[in-house]
Design an enzyme around this catalytic site. Structure first.
Site, mmCIF file in Angstrom:
data_model
loop_
_atom_site.group_PDB
_atom_site.id
_atom_site.type_symbol
_atom_site.label_atom_id
_atom_site.label_comp_id
_atom_site.label_asym_id
_atom_site.label_seq_id
_atom_site.Cartn_x
_atom_site.Cartn_y
_atom_site.Cartn_z
ATOM 1 N N ARG A 144 -0.107 -9.399 13.182
ATOM 2 C CA ARG A 144 -0.672 -8.394 12.282
ATOM 3 C C ARG A 144 -1.501 -9.043 11.182
ATOM 4 N NH1 ARG A 144 4.615 -5.782 10.780
ATOM 5 N NH2 ARG A 144 3.474 -4.655 9.181
ATOM 6 N N ARG A 198 11.856 -2.216 10.765
ATOM 7 C CA ARG A 198 10.818 -1.637 11.614
ATOM 8 C C ARG A 198 10.590 -2.515 12.834
ATOM 9 N NH1 ARG A 198 5.545 -0.209 8.210
ATOM 10 N NH2 ARG A 198 4.564 -1.535 9.766
ATOM 11 N N LYS A 248 0.826 -1.217 0.000
ATOM 12 C CA LYS A 248 0.000 0.000 0.000
ATOM 13 C C LYS A 248 0.858 1.264 0.000
ATOM 14 C CE LYS A 248 -1.991 -1.090 3.916
ATOM 15 N NZ LYS A 248 -1.448 -2.403 4.285
ATOM 16 N N ARG A 270 11.881 -6.210 4.267
ATOM 17 C CA ARG A 270 11.601 -4.768 4.303
ATOM 18 C C ARG A 270 12.625 -4.013 5.150
ATOM 19 N NH1 ARG A 270 5.651 -2.591 4.961
ATOM 20 N NH2 ARG A 270 5.548 -3.634 6.977
ATOM 21 N N ARG A 305 -9.231 0.436 8.802
ATOM 22 C CA ARG A 305 -8.820 -0.945 9.012
ATOM 23 C C ARG A 305 -9.870 -1.740 9.781
ATOM 24 N NH1 ARG A 305 -2.956 -0.086 8.614
ATOM 25 N NH2 ARG A 305 -1.885 -2.033 8.986
#
Ligand code: ADP
Ligand code: ZN
Length: 222
Positions: A180, A169, A21, A136, A97
């Site tokens: 998540r 992160r 996203k 990531r 969300r």
């Protein structure tokens, strides 16, 4: 002075954590000044860093991979959108969300005179999600995002934009990622249906090359 005449459009980006996203909305906004990328995760991380009241409340939820309470993030997004002036299209990434947040967004849009134009779902299989999040890397200074294989920086571990050292992160560790994904299935998947019922949902295959996904996403609402 004539701002009240300008109409704000909102294009929502839906998809699992790691579905791209932020990457896709970011690329679209870079290429067109009329598009503004607004990321709930970035707003929250900034609030945590600045230790605002909302940030202090949000930090624990984020670390565990849980959702921040609807009222906290709803207020933050509402304030942010109300503060945006002029004619533009907001690419809203990470919000709503939950169905309750989708209802908050309706109220905010009503107040700002904004129009919900489309909800783009970036469709990506679970296996790919896990591989993407594992690779990531983010820049702690300017927020730029990378992937060790798919979007490598020019020099390994260094941000192309500002030269800072890249980091993983805090919520990208395997345990939190599992949580998540579970939260996404339980709480965010119903939001897909919410917009489907209204005829606003556009499915985009999020598994291919970034340039192709960007093109398909752009065509999905024009
Ligand atoms: P990702 O999409 O990869 O999960 P984000 O940066 O969008 O990453 O979100 C990171 C974390 O911030 C979430 O796990 C959650 O704790 C919090 N968060 C972001 N957006 C929302 C939201 N709309 N409602 C509640 N919590 C949110
Ligand atoms: Zn940077």
């Amino acid at each position: 002075m004539l701002n009240y005449l300008a109409v704000m459009k909102i294009v929502i980006f839906l998809g699992a954590p790691g579905s791209g996203k932020g990457t896709i909305a970011g690329r679209l906004a870079e290429a067109d000044a009329a598009l503004r990328h607004v990321s709930s995760g970035d707003l929250l991380r900034d609030a945590v860093k600045r230790q605002t009241a909302a940030g202090v409340e949000a930090a624990g939820y984020m670390k565990r991979g849980e959702l921040v309470p609807d009222a906290v993030i709803g207020q933050m997004i509402g304030d942010y959108l109300s503060g945006m002036a002029g004619e533009c299209t907001v690419l809203l990434d990470g919000f709503p969300r939950t169905v309750a947040q989708a209802e908050i967004l309706d109220a905010v849009a009503g107040r700002c005179g904004a129009e919900l134009t489309a909800a783009i779902l970036l469709d990506v299989a679970d296996g790919i999600i896990v591989e993407r999040i594992a690779g990531r890397r983010v820049c702690p200074k300017c927020g730029a995002g990378y992937h060790v294989k798919n979007i490598p920086p020019r020099v390994a571990g260094i941000c192309d934009e500002c030269g800072a050292g890249l980091v993983i992160r805090k919520d990208d560790n395997p345990e939190t990622v599992k949580n998540r994904l579970a939260v996404y299935k339980a709480q965010t998947v119903p939001v897909i249906e919410f917009y489907g019922t209204r005829g606003l949902l556009r499915r985009v295959d999020g598994a291919g090359l970034i340039d192709d996904i960007v093109r398909m996403a752009r065509r999905a609402w024009a």
